[in-house]
Design a protein around this motif. Structure first.
Motif, PDB file in Angstrom:
ATOM      1  N   VAL A 137      -9.248 -18.185  -7.448  1.00 58.22           N
ATOM      2  CA  VAL A 137      -8.084 -18.107  -8.108  1.00 58.22           C
ATOM      3  C   VAL A 137      -6.954 -16.543  -7.307  1.00 58.22           C
ATOM      4  O   VAL A 137      -5.670 -16.863  -7.263  1.00 58.22           O
ATOM      5  N   VAL A 138      -7.930 -15.542  -8.909  1.00 51.46           N
ATOM      6  CA  VAL A 138      -6.921 -14.488  -8.444  1.00 51.46           C
ATOM      7  C   VAL A 138      -6.097 -13.675  -6.877  1.00 51.46           C
ATOM      8  O   VAL A 138      -5.875 -13.646  -6.250  1.00 51.46           O
ATOM      9  N   LEU A 139      -7.773 -14.001  -6.134  1.00 53.33           N
ATOM     10  CA  LEU A 139      -7.549 -13.384  -4.875  1.00 53.33           C
ATOM     11  C   LEU A 139      -6.348 -14.623  -4.477  1.00 53.33           C
ATOM     12  O   LEU A 139      -5.827 -13.655  -3.096  1.00 53.33           O
ATOM     13  N   ILE A 140      -6.375 -15.285  -4.196  1.00 59.24           N
ATOM     14  CA  ILE A 140      -5.395 -16.785  -3.580  1.00 59.24           C
ATOM     15  C   ILE A 140      -4.166 -15.961  -4.407  1.00 59.24           C
ATOM     16  O   ILE A 140      -3.125 -16.286  -3.354  1.00 59.24           O
ATOM     17  N   ALA A 141      -3.835 -15.789  -5.447  1.00 58.38           N
ATOM     18  CA  ALA A 141      -2.588 -15.853  -5.529  1.00 58.38           C
ATOM     19  C   ALA A 141      -1.772 -14.024  -6.040  1.00 58.38           C
ATOM     20  O   ALA A 141      -0.890 -13.743  -5.041  1.00 58.38           O
ATOM     21  N   ALA A 142      -2.941 -13.042  -5.114  1.00 63.00           N
ATOM     22  CA  ALA A 142      -2.426 -12.155  -5.069  1.00 63.00           C
ATOM     23  C   ALA A 142      -2.391 -12.230  -3.392  1.00 63.00           C
ATOM     24  O   ALA A 142      -1.224 -11.448  -2.578  1.00 63.00           O
ATOM     25  N   LEU A 143      -2.630 -12.552  -2.996  1.00 63.76           N
ATOM     26  CA  LEU A 143      -2.877 -12.340  -1.122  1.00 63.76           C
ATOM     27  C   LEU A 143      -2.117 -14.149  -0.707  1.00 63.76           C
ATOM     28  O   LEU A 143      -1.531 -13.387   1.244  1.00 63.76           O
ATOM     29  N   TYR A 144      -1.669 -14.166  -1.323  1.00 62.67           N
ATOM     30  CA  TYR A 144      -0.879 -15.697  -0.578  1.00 62.67           C
ATOM     31  C   TYR A 144       0.760 -14.969  -0.528  1.00 62.67           C
ATOM     32  O   TYR A 144       1.041 -14.681   0.775  1.00 62.67           O
ATOM     33  N   PRO A 145       1.736 -14.136  -1.439  1.00 62.11           N
ATOM     34  CA  PRO A 145       2.396 -13.467  -0.061  1.00 62.11           C
ATOM     35  C   PRO A 145       2.453 -12.252   0.734  1.00 62.11           C
ATOM     36  O   PRO A 145       2.779 -12.553   1.702  1.00 62.11           O
ATOM     37  N   ALA A 146       1.769 -12.216   0.765  1.00 57.87           N
ATOM     38  CA  ALA A 146       0.564 -10.475   1.535  1.00 57.87           C
ATOM     39  C   ALA A 146       0.263 -12.074   2.771  1.00 57.87           C
ATOM     40  O   ALA A 146       1.035 -11.315   4.402  1.00 57.87           O
ATOM     41  N   LEU A 147       0.265 -12.355   2.760  1.00 56.65           N
ATOM     42  CA  LEU A 147      -0.546 -13.809   4.218  1.00 56.65           C
ATOM     43  C   LEU A 147       0.995 -13.889   4.876  1.00 56.65           C
ATOM     44  O   LEU A 147       1.032 -14.518   5.935  1.00 56.65           O
ATOM     45  N   VAL A 196      -4.745  -3.168  -1.588  1.00 57.59           N
ATOM     46  CA  VAL A 196      -4.482  -3.074  -0.659  1.00 57.59           C
ATOM     47  C   VAL A 196      -3.444  -4.505   0.038  1.00 57.59           C
ATOM     48  O   VAL A 196      -2.473  -4.399   0.936  1.00 57.59           O
ATOM     49  N   SER A 197      -3.464  -5.758  -0.079  1.00 54.98           N
ATOM     50  CA  SER A 197      -2.665  -6.551  -0.091  1.00 54.98           C
ATOM     51  C   SER A 197      -1.229  -6.604  -0.328  1.00 54.98           C
ATOM     52  O   SER A 197      -0.134  -6.941   0.575  1.00 54.98           O
ATOM     53  N   LEU A 198      -1.623  -5.846  -1.613  1.00 54.67           N
ATOM     54  CA  LEU A 198       0.063  -6.349  -2.345  1.00 54.67           C
ATOM     55  C   LEU A 198       0.905  -4.658  -1.406  1.00 54.67           C
ATOM     56  O   LEU A 198       2.432  -4.899  -1.549  1.00 54.67           O
ATOM     57  N   THR A 199       0.170  -3.197  -1.065  1.00 57.44           N
ATOM     58  CA  THR A 199       1.122  -2.836  -0.705  1.00 57.44           C
ATOM     59  C   THR A 199       0.554  -2.641   0.991  1.00 57.44           C
ATOM     60  O   THR A 199       1.981  -3.455   1.839  1.00 57.44           O
ATOM     61  N   LEU A 200       0.328  -3.308   1.412  1.00 56.25           N
ATOM     62  CA  LEU A 200       0.059  -3.529   3.121  1.00 56.25           C
ATOM     63  C   LEU A 200       1.018  -4.059   3.790  1.00 56.25           C
ATOM     64  O   LEU A 200       0.901  -4.271   4.649  1.00 56.25           O
ATOM     65  N   GLY A 201       1.050  -5.900   2.458  1.00 53.66           N
ATOM     66  CA  GLY A 201       1.462  -6.169   3.351  1.00 53.66           C
ATOM     67  C   GLY A 201       3.038  -6.249   2.462  1.00 53.66           C
ATOM     68  O   GLY A 201       3.301  -7.531   1.992  1.00 53.66           O
ATOM     69  N   ASN A 202       3.477  -5.449   2.405  1.00 52.06           N
ATOM     70  CA  ASN A 202       4.667  -5.662   1.871  1.00 52.06           C
ATOM     71  C   ASN A 202       5.979  -5.332   2.886  1.00 52.06           C
ATOM     72  O   ASN A 202       6.184  -4.931   3.472  1.00 52.06           O
ATOM     73  N   SER A 248      13.449  -5.649  -7.836  1.00 51.88           N
ATOM     74  CA  SER A 248      12.308  -6.123  -9.257  1.00 51.88           C
ATOM     75  C   SER A 248      12.345  -6.843  -8.727  1.00 51.88           C
ATOM     76  O   SER A 248      11.098  -7.794  -8.846  1.00 51.88           O
ATOM     77  N   GLU A 249      13.907  -7.548  -9.153  1.00 45.79           N
ATOM     78  CA  GLU A 249      13.873  -8.863  -9.826  1.00 45.79           C
ATOM     79  C   GLU A 249      13.216 -10.203  -8.438  1.00 45.79           C
ATOM     80  O   GLU A 249      13.111 -10.680  -8.173  1.00 45.79           O
ATOM     81  N   GLN A 250      14.007  -9.833  -7.215  1.00 45.26           N
ATOM     82  CA  GLN A 250      13.276 -10.547  -5.382  1.00 45.26           C
ATOM     83  C   GLN A 250      11.540 -10.256  -5.508  1.00 45.26           C
ATOM     84  O   GLN A 250      10.787 -10.913  -5.595  1.00 45.26           O
ATOM     85  N   TRP A 251      11.387  -9.203  -5.957  1.00 45.35           N
ATOM     86  CA  TRP A 251       9.589  -8.935  -6.171  1.00 45.35           C
ATOM     87  C   TRP A 251       8.893  -9.960  -7.044  1.00 45.35           C
ATOM     88  O   TRP A 251       8.060 -10.654  -6.367  1.00 45.35           O
ATOM     89  N   VAL A 252       9.291  -9.756  -7.978  1.00 42.48           N
ATOM     90  CA  VAL A 252       8.531 -10.425  -9.872  1.00 42.48           C
ATOM     91  C   VAL A 252       8.515 -12.284  -8.968  1.00 42.48           C
ATOM     92  O   VAL A 252       7.991 -12.540  -9.136  1.00 42.48           O
ATOM     93  N   ARG A 253       9.837 -12.544  -8.460  1.00 42.93           N
ATOM     94  CA  ARG A 253      10.383 -13.854  -8.066  1.00 42.93           C
ATOM     95  C   ARG A 253       9.124 -14.442  -7.156  1.00 42.93           C
ATOM     96  O   ARG A 253       8.689 -15.333  -6.779  1.00 42.93           O
ATOM     97  N   THR A 254       8.905 -13.770  -5.788  1.00 46.39           N
ATOM     98  CA  THR A 254       7.937 -13.845  -4.973  1.00 46.39           C
ATOM     99  C   THR A 254       6.364 -13.722  -5.312  1.00 46.39           C
ATOM    100  O   THR A 254       5.794 -13.964  -4.709  1.00 46.39           O
ATOM    101  N   HIS A 255       6.276 -12.658  -6.213  1.00 40.84           N
ATOM    102  CA  HIS A 255       5.112 -12.292  -6.851  1.00 40.84           C
ATOM    103  C   HIS A 255       4.880 -12.301  -8.045  1.00 40.84           C
ATOM    104  O   HIS A 255       4.166 -11.440  -8.894  1.00 40.84           O
ATOM    105  N   ILE A 256       5.240 -13.576  -8.307  1.00 46.67           N
ATOM    106  CA  ILE A 256       5.025 -13.446 -10.735  1.00 46.67           C
ATOM    107  C   ILE A 256       3.541 -13.780  -9.943  1.00 46.67           C
ATOM    108  O   ILE A 256       3.345 -13.210 -11.718  1.00 46.67           O
ATOM    109  N   ALA A 257       1.898 -13.904  -9.711  1.00 48.89           N
ATOM    110  CA  ALA A 257       1.652 -13.500 -10.080  1.00 48.89           C
ATOM    111  C   ALA A 257       0.555 -12.261 -10.078  1.00 48.89           C
ATOM    112  O   ALA A 257       0.371 -11.714 -11.302  1.00 48.89           O
TER     113      ALA A 257
END
Length: 746
Positions: A377-387, A147-153, A281-290
């Motif tokens: 740790v997993v949640l922070i890594a995934a949710l931080y870009p959405a935040l 949800v965070s990676l989709t709706l927070g994109n 894709s390259e830009q997304w990977v750079r900002t969402h490496i985790a």
């Protein structure tokens, strides 16, 4: 292992399930609200307004078209357009209606992501059963990530207001229904029908939605060795009616936008779909490496486990990417957003698998704190870009410079288009400007004009071709660093168009240009053009389908010199007649606008009647204007190559001063004399024709266009005298003869 220790092991999965359920629900609600708040402030993407206008015209009884009276399929989202039209019972603000539908779609996306985030039961997997079953906290953790990676994109946020969120919801609903059909075998038929409904909705919302139906149908036949006839029949019954209607109404169910997007991709400076996908894709990977690493782990697991809830999704994503790459259309960011939930679900799978792996290597007594730490740790890594994205969304949102300038330009156009003879308006961005101005639009990209959509030329050349071929009365040129100087600075354009209005917002320019009634010794042909694929002998036509004719009037003793400004590609030709006799046959060659000089011909009595007929092959051919040394229909008193918001006349009539001009009549019948001049209190212009006083104009404090009826039928030539009898100077711009409108003299 005792029953107590087994229960403790299950409870230690990832914390209390109710807490994760509440957190996921709150996250969905928050991200949906933030997306709607931002777009309501900055405004939807420009393309969304195209759909809004088509829906508004449908409700108004004009039909599902952008320009009333022109049956062109200018949208790729008929389902969204029909939903907007149906929701008009709630109001006539289609921007707000679009946001309402998008808000519901975003909520559906969130709920469907939760449903599709269910994790496989390890015990069942060990037993060889690949069915996907709820597994407590791991599923909710995966849902939080997805949800965070989709709706927070950010790209999804930019797409809100368009059909993209509805399209994504239909895709996810298709996969969710199909997964249940695979799992609940006793009710598989019922779930296949729901799958067919969702797939048909995807097709109606966007034509490429057909891929999801083909993929799930092929997967079912490959794995179940049967054809889901009832589901296929239902899907066709829901989607085919629109295809048949479009075929009958527009002449083809294929949107005109497809050809426009394909030819846009021919420009060497344009980024194509495949390159755009790699860049995005390259830009997304750079900002969402985790998240990217988690998605890679989820992909590996899905392929190794052959998960029935992931393989159809992956096959669809592959088919979607290949189809768009083969079409080689131009890159637009919203084309990549539908792929986002696939990556987000894989990242959620990767997060769940990571925790499951950690749990399997810890003693029961040490699981709870270690798993809580890893989950955090997993949640922070995934949710931080959405935040970060959410903070950007709520950080002082407001209309962007582009939208501000367009809003102001649309207000100007709405007034200008009320005057007769000011349409169509040529422009490259037709959404917001077209929706708020409600003008008849000529789209330089060809979304509204099929002949332009199929024109294989660069963006600048296509824009120039459209302006020269259609000679629209109004043209809007806009941009910041990409302002089309290559068109605005060309001599032919500067000679034919003046700046009527300038809007600037933080470096973004939006300039309305108004066509002069005609430069010296030139006459417009309007839309005198014929298109590719025409039958031999098909004629140039304006409205009546007859051969185009033009009558030129020459001063006594003048030897006529005539040139045609034409675009004649290979396999095209133009036959020219003068006073009833054939004088020239021009044949096509390398593409480009050229001046074609005609042989010298006599003009008895100073009158020369030209007739033009032509033929075109696979490329469009056109004649834009005639140049000659004939008396112009409009006489300029001064050249105005550098214009600000209005022309700056160089002829100032001082009190008691007068000027005489010989004008040619543009048509047979009653005529009006039209004057344009800089007026001020104390100006009084006496206007005479053939020695007879027509009236006196002036006395205001603004630019003034005066229209004075000529007595009688007029003639091929009219001599007018304009004298300033007032006490203030008057700046003259032009005098023109025009067909009478019957307006009272000013």
């Amino acid at each position: 292992m005792t029953a107590h220790s087994s229960a403790a092991r299950q409870r230690s999965a990832v914390g209390p399930r109710p807490g994760l359920m509440v957190a996921t629900g709150l996250l969905i609600a928050m991200l949906v609200a933030i997306n709607l708040y931002r777009i309501s402030a900055v405004g939807p993407n420009d393309d969304a307004y195209i759909t809004y206008r088509v829906a508004r015209n449908l409700v108004a009884g004009e039909g599902p078209v952008f320009n009333p009276g022109e049956r062109v399929l200018s949208i790729t989202n008929p389902g969204y357009m029909l939903l907007l039209a149906a929701s008009s019972v709630l109001g006539d603000d289609y921007v707000r209606l679009g946001l309402l539908l998008n808000g519901l779609a975003l909520l559906a996306i969130g709920v469907l992501l939760v449903d599709l985030s269910r994790q496989p039961n390890p015990a069942a997997m060990t037993a060889g059963d690949r069915s996907v079953l709820p597994q407590g906290g791991l599923s909710w953790l995966a849902a939080l990530v997805a949800v965070s990676l989709t709706l927070g994109n950010w790209l999804l946020s930019e797409s809100v207001g368009m059909e993209t969120p509805l399209y994504m919801a239909a895709l996810l609903a298709t996969f969710a229904g199909y997964w249940r059909a695979l799992q609940e075998r006793e009710r598989a038929g019922r779930w296949l029908l729901w799958t067919a409904v969702a797939a048909a909705a995807a097709v109606l919302i966007r034509p490429d939605g057909i891929l999801v139906g083909l993929v799930v149908c092929a997967h079912w036949m490959a794995t179940r060795r049967s054809v889901p006839w009832w589901a296929v029949t239902l899907g066709l019954a829901l989607s085919v009616p629109w295809i048949l209607f479009a075929w009958a109404y527009y002449g083809s169910p294929i949107p005109n936008t497809l050809a426009a997007k394909v030819t846009q991709g021919l420009d060497e400076t344009t980024i194509r779909w495949a390159r755009g996908l790699m860049d995005t894709s390259e830009q997304w990977v750079r900002t969402h490496i985790a998240a990217a690493l988690l998605a890679l782990g989820g992909l590996v697991a899905a392929l190794r486990q052959r998960r029935d809830d992931r393989l159809p999704m992956l096959l669809w994503a592959l088919a979607y990417a290949i189809t768009h790459a083969v079409l080689d259309v131009r890159s637009y960011y919203w084309y990549y957003v539908p792929l986002l939930p696939v990556v987000a679900l894989l990242a959620g799978d990767g997060a769940a698998r990571l925790l499951s792996w950690v749990r399997g290597r810890l003693e029961p007594g040490r699981q709870q704190p270690a798993l809580a730490l890893v989950a955090a740790v997993v949640l922070i890594a995934a949710l931080y870009p959405a935040l970060q994205t959410a903070i950007r969304m709520v950080g002082n949102p407001g209309p962007r410079p582009r939208e501000l300038a367009f809003q102001q330009t649309a207000e100007v156009l709405a007034g200008l288009c009320q005057e007769p003879g000011t349409e169509p308006v040529g422009m490259a961005e037709i959404g917001l400007l077209g929706y708020y101005s409600d003008c008849h639009i000529l789209d330089f990209s060809g979304l509204l004009q099929p002949e332009l959509a199929h024109l294989r030329a660069s963006t600048a050349d296509k824009m120039a071709w459209a302006i020269q071929s259609y000679t629209p009365p109004l043209v809007v040129l806009a941009g910041d660093t990409g302002y089309p100087e290559m068109v605005a600075n060309q001599e032919w354009y500067r000679q034919r168009y003046e700046r009527a209005d300038i809007r600037q917002s933080t470096g973004f320019l939006s300039i309305v240009h108004q066509r002069w009634p005609g430069p010296p010794a030139q006459r417009d042909l309007g839309t005198a053009s014929w298109w590719q694929g025409a039958e031999p002998g098909r004629v140039l036509s304006l409205e009546n389908g007859q051969p185009y004719s033009a009558t030129l009037t020459f001063a006594p003793g003048t030897v006529p010199a005539v040139a045609l400004h034409a675009y004649l590609p290979p396999e095209s030709s133009l036959e020219v007649g003068a006073n009833g006799e054939a004088v020239a046959r021009l044949t096509g060659g390398p593409g480009g606008w050229l001046d074609h000089d005609l042989p010298a011909v006599a003009a008895p009595g100073g009158i020369l009647s030209l007739s033009l007929t032509g033929h075109a092959g696979d490329e469009p051919a056109a004649v834009a204007w005639i140049e000659s040394n004939a008396l112009p229909a409009v006489h300029y008193f001064a050249a105005v190559p550098d214009l600000d918001q209005r022309p700056r006349p160089r002829l100032e009539l001082e009190p008691g001063q007068s000027v005489t001009a010989t004008l040619a009549a543009p048509a047979v019948g009653p005529l009006d004399l039209v004057l344009d001049f800089r007026d001020r209190p104390g100006v009084a212009l006496d206007v005479r024709a053939a020695g007879q006083l027509l009236g006196t104009a002036g006395g205001s404090d603004d630019w003034l266009t005066a229209r004075l009826p000529l007595p009688g039928q007029g003639g091929p030539m009219v001599v007018v005298e304009i004298a300033n009898r007032g006490r203030e100077n008057a700046g003259l711009v032009y005098a023109a003869l025009a067909p009478a409108r019957g307006d009272p003299a000013p």
